[in-house]
Design an enzyme around this catalytic site. Structure first.
Site, PDB file in Angstrom:
ATOM      1  N   GLY A  72       0.731  -1.210   0.042  1.00 17.63           N
ATOM      2  CA  GLY A  72       0.030  -0.116  -0.201  1.00 17.63           C
ATOM      3  C   GLY A  72       0.859   1.208  -0.014  1.00 17.63           C
ATOM      4  CB  SER A 200      -2.039  -2.962   1.189  1.00 16.11           C
ATOM      5  OG  SER A 200      -1.032  -3.857   1.595  1.00 16.11           O
ATOM      6  CB  ALA A 201      -2.273  -8.721  -0.356  1.00 21.01           C
ATOM      7  CB  CYS A 326       3.133   3.693  10.968  1.00 21.23           C
ATOM      8  SG  CYS A 326       2.215   2.903   9.785  1.00 21.23           S
TER       9      CYS A 326
HETATM   10  C1  LIG Z   1      -1.808  -0.334   5.873  1.00 20.04           C
HETATM   11  C2  LIG Z   1      -2.318   0.786   5.147  1.00 20.04           C
HETATM   12  C3  LIG Z   1      -1.345   1.715   4.408  1.00 20.04           C
HETATM   13  C4  LIG Z   1       0.236   0.912   3.992  1.00 20.04           C
HETATM   14  O1  LIG Z   1      -0.029  -0.375   3.329  1.00 20.04           O
HETATM   15  P1  LIG Z   1       1.145  -1.351   3.466  1.00 20.04           P
HETATM   16  O2  LIG Z   1       0.946  -2.357   2.486  1.00 20.04           O
HETATM   17  O3  LIG Z   1       1.474  -1.765   4.749  1.00 20.04           O
HETATM   18  O4  LIG Z   1       2.454  -0.508   2.930  1.00 20.04           O
HETATM   19  C5  LIG Z   1      -1.668   2.637   3.657  1.00 20.04           C
HETATM   20  N1  LIG Z   1      -2.798   3.227   3.783  1.00 20.04           N
HETATM   21  C6  LIG Z   1      -3.659   2.863   4.686  1.00 20.04           C
HETATM   22  C7  LIG Z   1      -4.934   3.526   5.033  1.00 20.04           C
HETATM   23  C8  LIG Z   1      -3.443   1.583   5.592  1.00 20.04           C
HETATM   24  O5  LIG Z   1      -4.340   1.249   6.393  1.00 20.04           O
END
Ligand SMILES: *Cc1c(COP(=O)(O)O)cnc(C)c1O
Length: 392
Positions: A72, A200-201, A326
């Protein structure tokens, strides 16, 4: 590990067995490089294209509009930087919100250091943007509007259709970070006028490190990763074939019984909220009561620290979060909770419990039972709470 209750599904989810099974052969016997001409390579290529079709189908997009990424954050970075650098002849202004994921916010800050201007829209007490604010922020230099579909901390779902209409009327690209929405909301990118969408998977029972960016045909965007000609010259690097197979299977499963799965989560969510509110005083629900992700519970417990709450819950075998994964490790309160207007001391006492497919009603009772005891114990150590109790 004994009894363990996982209520942090917004941070990540376990890979479903069916997903892992489908991925496995692509690590060992079906290891060919999709770019190779011999049949072993072709097997991988077909698997990648089949997964691309599955992602496209869910979004009501064309398969040529789906590009696989390393998750993501990469999709977010690509959307923002790719549009910014690819359209800088048209303008240098980007509009986003104060409650985006750091994948968006930190990318926008990077662009600000490189000659771009960014407007960060405020949100109301529920975390919703104001459409008039959005219209007023648009200038003749605006090239991109990036607004998340649903918030990862408080679960608020934005008026995406209306935002898409405003973007289209003004001929501005519209990107949405839909990482939290995928697997819960039926998204038709054409009807919603979405030009770019990140997913994102690992947020919907697929593997970590694989995601995708939907890029509507005709959108002008620079690549983020340069190199070989993979992903139709737009995202270099040998494809993560097992990951791509995994995201395809996971998204297919997520949308197989969307309503049934959401109904179950909504029931659990509302039951958890009700149980906490009726058993613990001085709590407040964060986020919107109805424009809300099915599995999201985010509450502030006055007079205590979210971090102490988390540690105590962990000792009882319960996993939750006090903001986004994070930001834990830093002592700053969540930027999202500050943006909805919570004072620092209240924002510090927040707890997010995000429910998933594997949670049960029995787990809720166990969690609430523990929570009552923990909150009571932590509050008894708070001088402020003791004072308030005396005054009553
Ligand atoms: C988890 C998340 C991301 C980041 O995705 P990753 O695959 O962990 O890099 C970005 N945006 C939102 C809203 C998320 O919840």
């Amino acid at each position: 590990m004994g009894k363990y209750i996982y209520m942090d599904n917004a941070a990540t989810t376990p890979v479903k067995k069916e997903v892992l099974e489908e991925m496995m052969p692509y690590f060992t016997e079906k290891y060919g490089n999709p770019s190779s001409v011999y049949s072993l390579g072709n097997i991988s290529k077909r698997a990648v294209e089949s997964a691309r079709e599955k992602v496209a189908k869910v979004l009501h997009a064309d398969k040529r509009e789906i590009f696989f990424t390393g998750g993501g954050s990469e999709a977010d970075n690509w959307a923002i930087k790719g549009i910014a650098f690819g359209n800088k002849d048209k303008g240098n202004h980007i509009i986003t919100t104060k409650i985006e994921h750091h994948g968006i916010l930190h990318t926008c800050e990077y662009l600000q250091k490189n000659g771009f201007e960014v407007t960060y829209l405020d949100v109301d007490k529920y975390g919703l943007i104001n459409l008039e604010d959005l219209k007023n922020a648009i200038t003749d230099k605006t090239i991109l509007i990036s607004i998340m579909f649903a918030n990862n901390e408080i679960g608020t779902i934005q008026p995406i259709k209306e935002i898409g209409e405003i973007a289209k009327e003004n001929k501005i690209y519209f990107h949405t970070d839909a990482v939290q929405a995928i697997g819960h909301i039926d998204i038709n990118v054409k009807e919603l006028n979405i030009d770019l969408l990140s997913l994102s998977a690992h947020k919907f029972y697929g593997p970590k490190g694989i995601g995708a960016l939907y890029i509507r045909q005709g959108v002008k965007i620079d690549p983020l990763i340069s190199g070989g000609g993979q992903e139709r010259n737009r995202r270099a690097g040998t494809e993560n074939v097992p990951g791509i197979v995994g995201i395809g299977k996971a998204i297919e499963l997520a949308y197989e019984n969307l309503d049934g799965h959401n109904d179950k989560l909504i029931k659990l969510r509302d039951s958890l909220i009700e149980k906490i509110q009726s058993n613990i005083p001085y709590v407040r629900l964060n986020g919107h009561p109805t424009y809300r992700l099915p599995g999201n519970v985010n509450m502030c417990f006055q007079f205590i620290e979210g971090e102490s709450l988390l540690l105590s819950l962990d000792m009882e075998g319960i996993a939750g979060s006090s903001g986004s994964a994070c930001t834990s490790g830093s002592l700053d309160p969540s930027h999202v909770l500050l943006a909805i207007g919570l004072p620092h001391e209240i924002a510090h006492g927040s707890l997010r419990l995000s429910l998933g497919d594997f949670n049960t009603e029995e787990e809720l009772d166990y969690v609430v039972e523990k929570l009552i005891k923990i909150v009571d114990r932590l509050r008894r150590m708070s001088p402020l709470y003791e004072k308030i109790k005396e005054e009553k």
